[in-house]
Enzyme design. Sequence first.
Site, mmCIF file in Angstrom:
data_model
loop_
_atom_site.group_PDB
_atom_site.id
_atom_site.type_symbol
_atom_site.label_atom_id
_atom_site.label_comp_id
_atom_site.label_asym_id
_atom_site.label_seq_id
_atom_site.Cartn_x
_atom_site.Cartn_y
_atom_site.Cartn_z
ATOM 1 N N ARG A 55 1.027 -1.222 0.031
ATOM 2 C CA ARG A 55 0.115 -0.038 0.008
ATOM 3 C C ARG A 55 1.224 1.225 -0.016
ATOM 4 O O ARG A 55 1.843 1.392 0.963
ATOM 5 C CB ARG A 55 -0.879 -0.084 1.183
ATOM 6 C CG ARG A 55 -1.546 1.401 1.460
ATOM 7 C CD ARG A 55 -2.834 1.221 2.324
ATOM 8 N NE ARG A 55 -3.958 0.638 1.621
ATOM 9 C CZ ARG A 55 -5.271 0.415 2.106
ATOM 10 N NH1 ARG A 55 -5.355 1.483 3.259
ATOM 11 N NH2 ARG A 55 -6.069 -0.107 1.617
ATOM 12 N N HIS A 105 -7.207 1.141 -6.638
ATOM 13 C CA HIS A 105 -7.421 0.296 -5.403
ATOM 14 C C HIS A 105 -8.066 -1.032 -6.089
ATOM 15 O O HIS A 105 -9.251 -1.343 -5.698
ATOM 16 C CB HIS A 105 -8.445 0.931 -4.256
ATOM 17 C CG HIS A 105 -8.425 0.206 -3.158
ATOM 18 N ND1 HIS A 105 -7.674 -0.558 -2.664
ATOM 19 C CD2 HIS A 105 -9.087 0.363 -1.834
ATOM 20 C CE1 HIS A 105 -7.868 -1.126 -1.637
ATOM 21 N NE2 HIS A 105 -8.700 -0.239 -0.847
ATOM 22 N N GLN A 144 -9.765 -4.036 -3.835
ATOM 23 C CA GLN A 144 -11.211 -3.494 -3.282
ATOM 24 C C GLN A 144 -12.178 -3.582 -4.214
ATOM 25 O O GLN A 144 -13.304 -4.298 -3.894
ATOM 26 C CB GLN A 144 -10.929 -1.942 -2.942
ATOM 27 C CG GLN A 144 -12.338 -1.571 -2.264
ATOM 28 C CD GLN A 144 -12.728 -2.147 -0.718
ATOM 29 O OE1 GLN A 144 -11.823 -1.987 -0.073
ATOM 30 N NE2 GLN A 144 -14.119 -2.834 -0.872
ATOM 31 N N ASP A 197 -17.701 6.877 -1.319
ATOM 32 C CA ASP A 197 -16.355 6.840 -0.844
ATOM 33 C C ASP A 197 -16.150 8.172 -0.029
ATOM 34 O O ASP A 197 -16.788 9.109 -0.536
ATOM 35 C CB ASP A 197 -15.026 6.348 -1.663
ATOM 36 C CG ASP A 197 -13.788 6.006 -1.025
ATOM 37 O OD1 ASP A 197 -13.890 6.040 0.174
ATOM 38 O OD2 ASP A 197 -13.001 6.335 -1.926
ATOM 39 N N CYS A 235 -16.469 0.866 0.810
ATOM 40 C CA CYS A 235 -15.252 0.392 1.027
ATOM 41 C C CYS A 235 -14.830 0.473 2.504
ATOM 42 O O CYS A 235 -14.154 -0.494 3.143
ATOM 43 C CB CYS A 235 -13.939 0.752 -0.176
ATOM 44 S SG CYS A 235 -13.601 2.338 0.107
ATOM 45 N N ARG A 274 -13.558 -9.603 1.437
ATOM 46 C CA ARG A 274 -12.340 -9.245 0.835
ATOM 47 C C ARG A 274 -11.309 -10.372 1.169
ATOM 48 O O ARG A 274 -10.181 -10.637 0.527
ATOM 49 C CB ARG A 274 -11.761 -8.114 1.421
ATOM 50 C CG ARG A 274 -12.627 -6.854 0.840
ATOM 51 C CD ARG A 274 -11.798 -5.522 0.878
ATOM 52 N NE ARG A 274 -10.697 -5.287 0.232
ATOM 53 C CZ ARG A 274 -9.807 -4.513 0.644
ATOM 54 N NH1 ARG A 274 -10.077 -3.748 1.526
ATOM 55 N NH2 ARG A 274 -8.629 -4.725 -0.380
#
Length: 311
Positions: free
Chosen positions: A108, A135, A138, A228, A268, A295
């Site tokens: 990340r 991302h 995700q 988001d 998310c 996930r």
Amino acid sequence: MNHFINIKEISASKLRKIINNAKKIKLKRVKLNILDRDKDAPLKGKLLIQMFERSSLRTRLSFSIAIKQLNGEELTLRPDELHLGKGTERLSDTAKIISTFGNAFMLRTDSDSKLNEFKKHMTIPIINGLSPSSHPTQVLSDVFTIEEIKKKKISKLQICWIGDANNNVINSLIEASVKFSFKLNIGCPKKYEPSKSVLNWAKNNHGKIKIFNDSKQAATGSDVVFTDKVISMNDKVNKTKKLKDFLKFKVNKKVMNCAKKNAIFLHCLPRGSEVSNEVFLNHKQSKVWQQALNRVYVQKSILLYCFDKLR
Ligand code: CP
Ligand code: NVA
């Protein structure tokens, strides 16, 4: 071996395979504890090295658990404890050492060019666990969650995104809309429409994207409504000004009422002020907890893809 960096770089058939495999993986886990190993132990003896240059809860947990269920192990490096993080070692040497000790690397990062530099020097698969521009893990997991809940291929559904349309999650969602061929309505202020390069790529690849500068219009007739945070971790903006620009783009009951009656809400996480509590905590519509847990299954499938072990 395969890298997993951006959705657009992976073929539609491979992406479909990752999703379908995640369905099988989830089914097999019904009676097992979180740390019970999968019987076939496909990644026995393998080490996933992770590094987070930005905060993470879900990505960290899901990858750690995913590799353990596959019978591998995980080691998380702290960037501030590495010579690289202090500017006293070359990235190419760090990449070589990670490739020598580990079998896959999950990063990340606060920089897309750093991710590409790592990719250049790694001899093991590298997974993008969020960068300023994408991302992908995700969004692939979100495609899985949508198909699981709606019991339909996502290509038969209308997906809506309300909020900042120039961030990592929407970029990956746009890429997914092309790869999985679904309709994507985006509701955002004019100033925060998707970047031209992402939109042009989608247009050149038969994307079905409509942009509205009104949240209710964007949500109308949708099966799924996403949002988001207005301020992303890597955003370098005037936060007060940006939050003000989004006041009319909060996902509330009025917006959800424009979507289909059985529409679901996804986020998310982490969340800010972009969704009302009423929508977020409405268990009938909001599927955010299921979205988060899924996930694990999709990360497992992504790891198997990286190790060329998808069947
Ligand atoms: N959604 C997501 O990536 O969460 P984290 O930032 O907590 O990993
Ligand atoms: N767009 C958000 C996603 C967090 C998982 C961010 O980058 O902060």
